[in-house]
Design a protein around this motif. Structure first.
Motif, PDB file in Angstrom:
ATOM      1  N   ASN A  27      -0.937  -5.806 -11.291  1.00 41.57           N
ATOM      2  CA  ASN A  27      -1.191  -6.064 -12.456  1.00 41.57           C
ATOM      3  C   ASN A  27      -2.834  -5.977 -12.794  1.00 41.57           C
ATOM      4  O   ASN A  27      -3.319  -5.899 -13.856  1.00 41.57           O
ATOM      5  N   PHE A  28      -3.552  -6.199 -11.636  1.00 43.70           N
ATOM      6  CA  PHE A  28      -5.065  -6.025 -11.866  1.00 43.70           C
ATOM      7  C   PHE A  28      -5.358  -4.760 -11.761  1.00 43.70           C
ATOM      8  O   PHE A  28      -6.345  -4.140 -12.560  1.00 43.70           O
ATOM      9  N   SER A  29      -4.845  -4.046 -10.901  1.00 46.62           N
ATOM     10  CA  SER A  29      -5.272  -2.606 -10.709  1.00 46.62           C
ATOM     11  C   SER A  29      -4.120  -1.789 -10.095  1.00 46.62           C
ATOM     12  O   SER A  29      -3.994  -1.853  -9.021  1.00 46.62           O
ATOM     13  N   PRO A  30      -3.289  -1.001 -10.889  1.00 43.82           N
ATOM     14  CA  PRO A  30      -2.482   0.047 -10.311  1.00 43.82           C
ATOM     15  C   PRO A  30      -2.813   0.784  -9.067  1.00 43.82           C
ATOM     16  O   PRO A  30      -2.030   1.011  -7.933  1.00 43.82           O
ATOM     17  N   THR A  31      -4.010   1.276  -9.004  1.00 48.85           N
ATOM     18  CA  THR A  31      -4.636   2.039  -8.146  1.00 48.85           C
ATOM     19  C   THR A  31      -4.848   1.138  -6.748  1.00 48.85           C
ATOM     20  O   THR A  31      -4.490   1.769  -5.696  1.00 48.85           O
ATOM     21  N   LEU A  32      -5.373   0.296  -6.999  1.00 48.98           N
ATOM     22  CA  LEU A  32      -5.898  -0.715  -5.660  1.00 48.98           C
ATOM     23  C   LEU A  32      -4.280  -1.358  -5.314  1.00 48.98           C
ATOM     24  O   LEU A  32      -4.171  -1.456  -4.085  1.00 48.98           O
ATOM     25  N   SER A  33      -3.445  -1.650  -6.183  1.00 47.26           N
ATOM     26  CA  SER A  33      -2.117  -2.041  -5.726  1.00 47.26           C
ATOM     27  C   SER A  33      -1.398  -0.859  -4.746  1.00 47.26           C
ATOM     28  O   SER A  33      -0.855  -1.232  -3.660  1.00 47.26           O
ATOM     29  N   PHE A  88      -2.888   5.580  -9.522  1.00 50.62           N
ATOM     30  CA  PHE A  88      -3.694   5.923 -10.488  1.00 50.62           C
ATOM     31  C   PHE A  88      -3.140   6.834 -11.664  1.00 50.62           C
ATOM     32  O   PHE A  88      -3.261   6.651 -12.744  1.00 50.62           O
ATOM     33  N   LEU A  89      -1.985   7.609 -11.099  1.00 49.71           N
ATOM     34  CA  LEU A  89      -1.191   8.411 -12.042  1.00 49.71           C
ATOM     35  C   LEU A  89      -0.113   7.551 -12.899  1.00 49.71           C
ATOM     36  O   LEU A  89       0.597   7.944 -13.816  1.00 49.71           O
ATOM     37  N   ARG A  90       0.050   6.211 -12.463  1.00 47.02           N
ATOM     38  CA  ARG A  90       0.908   5.499 -12.988  1.00 47.02           C
ATOM     39  C   ARG A  90       2.452   5.964 -13.121  1.00 47.02           C
ATOM     40  O   ARG A  90       3.048   5.975 -14.105  1.00 47.02           O
ATOM     41  N   VAL A  91       2.730   6.565 -11.771  1.00 46.71           N
ATOM     42  CA  VAL A  91       4.254   7.127 -11.821  1.00 46.71           C
ATOM     43  C   VAL A  91       4.961   6.130 -11.743  1.00 46.71           C
ATOM     44  O   VAL A  91       4.882   5.157 -11.228  1.00 46.71           O
ATOM     45  N   ASP A  92       6.045   6.269 -12.666  1.00 50.56           N
ATOM     46  CA  ASP A  92       7.254   5.364 -12.800  1.00 50.56           C
ATOM     47  C   ASP A  92       8.567   5.688 -12.049  1.00 50.56           C
ATOM     48  O   ASP A  92       8.772   6.989 -12.165  1.00 50.56           O
ATOM     49  N   ASN A  93       9.321   4.908 -11.909  1.00 52.15           N
ATOM     50  CA  ASN A  93      10.739   5.323 -11.314  1.00 52.15           C
ATOM     51  C   ASN A  93      11.898   4.549 -12.138  1.00 52.15           C
ATOM     52  O   ASN A  93      11.588   3.497 -12.463  1.00 52.15           O
ATOM     53  N   TYR A  94      12.723   5.330 -12.357  1.00 48.15           N
ATOM     54  CA  TYR A  94      13.856   4.905 -13.168  1.00 48.15           C
ATOM     55  C   TYR A  94      15.190   4.575 -12.587  1.00 48.15           C
ATOM     56  O   TYR A  94      16.111   4.423 -13.293  1.00 48.15           O
ATOM     57  N   ALA A  95      15.187   4.680 -11.372  1.00 40.91           N
ATOM     58  CA  ALA A  95      16.517   4.311 -10.582  1.00 40.91           C
ATOM     59  C   ALA A  95      16.182   3.917  -9.274  1.00 40.91           C
ATOM     60  O   ALA A  95      15.050   4.080  -8.715  1.00 40.91           O
ATOM     61  N   SER A 128       1.886  13.223  -6.742  1.00 37.93           N
ATOM     62  CA  SER A 128       1.738  12.047  -5.750  1.00 37.93           C
ATOM     63  C   SER A 128       2.529  12.343  -4.579  1.00 37.93           C
ATOM     64  O   SER A 128       2.109  11.869  -3.329  1.00 37.93           O
ATOM     65  N   HIS A 129       3.810  12.706  -4.633  1.00 40.50           N
ATOM     66  CA  HIS A 129       4.817  12.760  -3.229  1.00 40.50           C
ATOM     67  C   HIS A 129       4.371  13.721  -2.604  1.00 40.50           C
ATOM     68  O   HIS A 129       4.274  13.658  -1.349  1.00 40.50           O
TER      69      HIS A 129
END
Length: 654
Positions: free
Chosen positions: A466-472, A582-589, A617-618
């Motif tokens: 929540n603070f930083s997706p990249t750091l997370s 950083f790219l905020r890649v999302d997963n839907y399943a 990313s992958h």
């Protein structure tokens, strides 16, 4: 009929007679020091187990050696890890060169002082040249109580005539290897003397510049070479005594030194000193147990992982429905090994650690008992109690760490129960009570601890996201597979499931997906670099499995076994996780890795920026992991370190 001489071995101490596989020191229990027996002593008075000449008295007084007239080298080791006590609990009445008789008092050990120092008092007897002269060792019934001086074993020793009949070059298993080694260390004329330790030939040479390192290192049967302490060391592994004998048979017994060899064996068996080295050894032993317990099932784990990956792809493309009979049956085939992992690991880990394999398999079954799993799956019923003791139930399906803890404790629980339960009811009550105690330790002790730690870690990682997706991504990518090893990842799974169920997507699952690719990339690099055929085969299967979303074969079959591979893979995973965040890649399943790419296609939108982010990313992580491990994480020399368990590179013997 073969010529042989029978020699009697008497108990070196009062106490309970044990077979070597019951000893908690792997150097002895795995037979690396030769065949023998052990005593759990009730008295500290130690007697000579055979007639013979004292060939060794350790500086720290914790071990001595006797050579019989028939050529048997007997090592008596007093306690486990007692070398660290620097001789304080021992009083020695013998010295090198003394003639002793079986049953003669030779050492006094202070059992109370050894126990107060946190060490085990087990007295171990090993015939260190078993491979050379021993035809058979017959030990009387184990676990009986014996007195010092009682005959407890008879060794059938090959006669001198029998040994002499073996010419040095008759096409024996190690004769050609011995010949090749001699030639490439500069020939007999370049050798001053030769000794060996647990895994290495140790040459004292006249001119080390005459050695052909590359040729020796690439010989079949040689793991690696090293130069240390004025010695040229050829790492052989467990067959070192056989190779040593073949070399001596060709160059002559005048080049051998039995006393120096006995001292080298003793030092390599007790090399680790100090707090941090012992912590390192403990961690290494833990990882060793994990990997050794997993090795028997790595093949089926890899195959199951690949099948699960194929099913994920088929359901992702709507080729198969998750409710169809075909899917249900195939999924059962692919999932059963993982679901019942605690049962299988209970059996394999118990064999490794000296516990009862059947009892530990039952403990694994208790942990995944359907009613417990059902209760653990609901927040309203997960909190319960046992006889008033509050506990939190968790799902142990697919878990590794808890059953390993149970297998480690099993040996001690069983030993205690056998002492307090009458002999005539042991067969009935010891197994069930052991299963009860170990199950309660895990369910009441280990389970809640894992729950608290996993929830704390999960909440912390979500806060970081929540603070930083990249750091997370950097943190979670780096630590997630370590969390998997200790079962701490379960706190994140409900968060991922909840995200997908309520929001239709999960950023966190994208980062978890990256960790699978990194571990797969690491083991793929090992496949590309190693020349070892077995490791190549295992690495390729493990890589495919990881790309299908199942990392256990990669973790336990290769990466953890060669620790630097796992560390470098985790670094690659951290970098890939940071890129994913950083790219905020999302997963839907609830799917991921390379086979789960349909889960990154945005519903209602199709292939777009999120899917391109997934590809970057992958496959970027895959490239990073392969490159880092190929150049910095693995070399075939690491195979030598695994096969050479003591890994002694700096022992100097006068």
């Amino acid at each position: 009929m073969e010529n042989q001489t029978l020699i009697s071995l008497v108990a070196p101490a009062d106490g309970q007679l044990l077979t070597l596989d019951k000893v908690s020191d792997p150097v002895f229990s795995q037979g690396l020091m030769g065949q023998g027996l052990a005593i759990e002593p009730t008295s500290g008075e130690i007697v000579a187990p055979v007639d013979g000449t004292v060939t060794l008295v350790s500086e720290t007084k914790h071990a001595f050696g006797i050579k019989t007239k028939d050529g048997a080298d007997i090592l008596v080791h007093l306690g486990i890890d007692t070398v660290e006590l620097e001789g304080k609990p021992f009083k020695v009445n013998i010295k090198q060169g003394d003639i002793v008789n079986a049953g003669e008092a030779v050492v006094s050990m202070d059992l109370a002082a050894i126990k107060a120092a946190g060490k085990e008092t087990t007295v171990i007897l090993a015939i260190t040249n078993s491979n050379d002269i021993l035809q058979n060792l017959m030990v009387t019934g184990s676990e009986q109580v014996v007195e010092a001086g009682d005959t407890v074993a008879v060794a059938a020793i090959k006669t001198a005539e029998k040994v002499a009949l073996k010419p040095p070059r008759t096409g024996g298993k190690y004769d050609q290897l011995a010949t090749n080694i001699i030639e490439n260390v500069g020939g007999v004329e370049n050798i001053n003397s030769l000794i060996h330790c647990i895994t290495r030939l140790r040459f004292y040479l006249k001119d080390s510049s005459k050695v052909n390192d590359k040729i020796i290192e690439n010989m079949d049967g040689v793991i690696s070479v090293a130069k240390a302490g004025g010695q040229y060391q050829v790492v052989i592994g467990q067959a070192v005594v056989d190779v040593y004998d073949a070399v001596i048979a060709q160059i002559g017994p005048q080049f051998s030194n039995d006393d120096a060899t006995a001292e080298a064996v003793d030092q390599t068996a007790n090399k680790v000193h100090g707090f941090w080295p012992n912590v390192k050894r403990g961690a290494s032993n833990f990882i060793g147990v994990l990997t050794a317990s997993m090795i028997p099932i790595i093949g089926i784990l890899a195959g199951s992982g690949i099948l699960k990956g194929i099913l994920a792809a088929l359901t992702g493309f709507k080729v198969l429905s998750t409710t169809s009979g075909t899917y249900v049956i195939l999924n059962a085939v692919g999932d059963a090994t993982f679901y019942f992992l605690p049962v299988v690991l209970g059996f394999t880990a118990a064999k490794k650690l000296g516990s009862d394999p059947i009892v530990l398999a039952i403990v694994g079954g208790i942990l995944i008992y359907p009613q417990i799993i059902t209760l653990a799956g609901k927040a309203s019923t997960a909190s319960t109690n046992f006889l008033g003791i509050p506990t939190t139930l968790i799902s142990y399906t697919s878990s590794v760490f808890p059953i390993i803890v149970a297998a480690w404790l099993g040996k001690y629980v069983e030993k205690f129960l056998k002492k307090v339960i009458p002999t005539y009811v042991k067969s009935v009550f010891v197994p069930i009570l052991e299963a009860l105690v170990l199950s309660l330790v895990v369910i009441i002790g280990v389970g809640p601890i894992i729950t608290v730690l996993s929830k704390g870690l999960s909440n912390g990682l979500v806060s970081i996201y929540n603070f930083s997706p990249t750091l997370s991504g950097l943190v979670l990518g780096g630590v997630y597979q370590t969390m998997v090893i200790f079962g701490l990842h379960w706190g994140l799974i409900p968060i991922v499931i909840n995200d997908i169920a309520t929001n239709g997507h999960s950023y966190i699952n994208s980062i978890l997906s990256i960790t699978m690719v990194a571990q797969g990339g690491a083991v793929l690099a090992v496949f590309l670099k190693t020349k070892d055929k077995k490791l190549k085969e295992m690495s390729l299967a493990a890589a495919v499995s990881a790309f299908c979303g199942v990392t256990e074969p990669a973790l336990y079959g290769v990466n953890l076994k060669y620790k630097r591979v796992f560390v470098v893979a985790s670094i690659a995973s951290a970098l890939g996780g940071a890129l994913t965040g950083f790219l905020r890649v999302d997963n839907y399943a609830l799917s991921g890795a390379l086979i789960g790419f349909p889960a990154f296609i945005t519903p209602g939108v199709g292939i777009g920026s999120n899917f391109y982010g997934y590809l970057i990313s992958h496959y970027g992580t895959l490239l990073i992991a392969v490159v880092l491990v190929y150049f910095f994480g693995f070399t075939d020399k690491m195979l030598a370190k695994k096969a050479d368990p003591m890994n002694i590179n700096n022992v100097s013997l006068a």
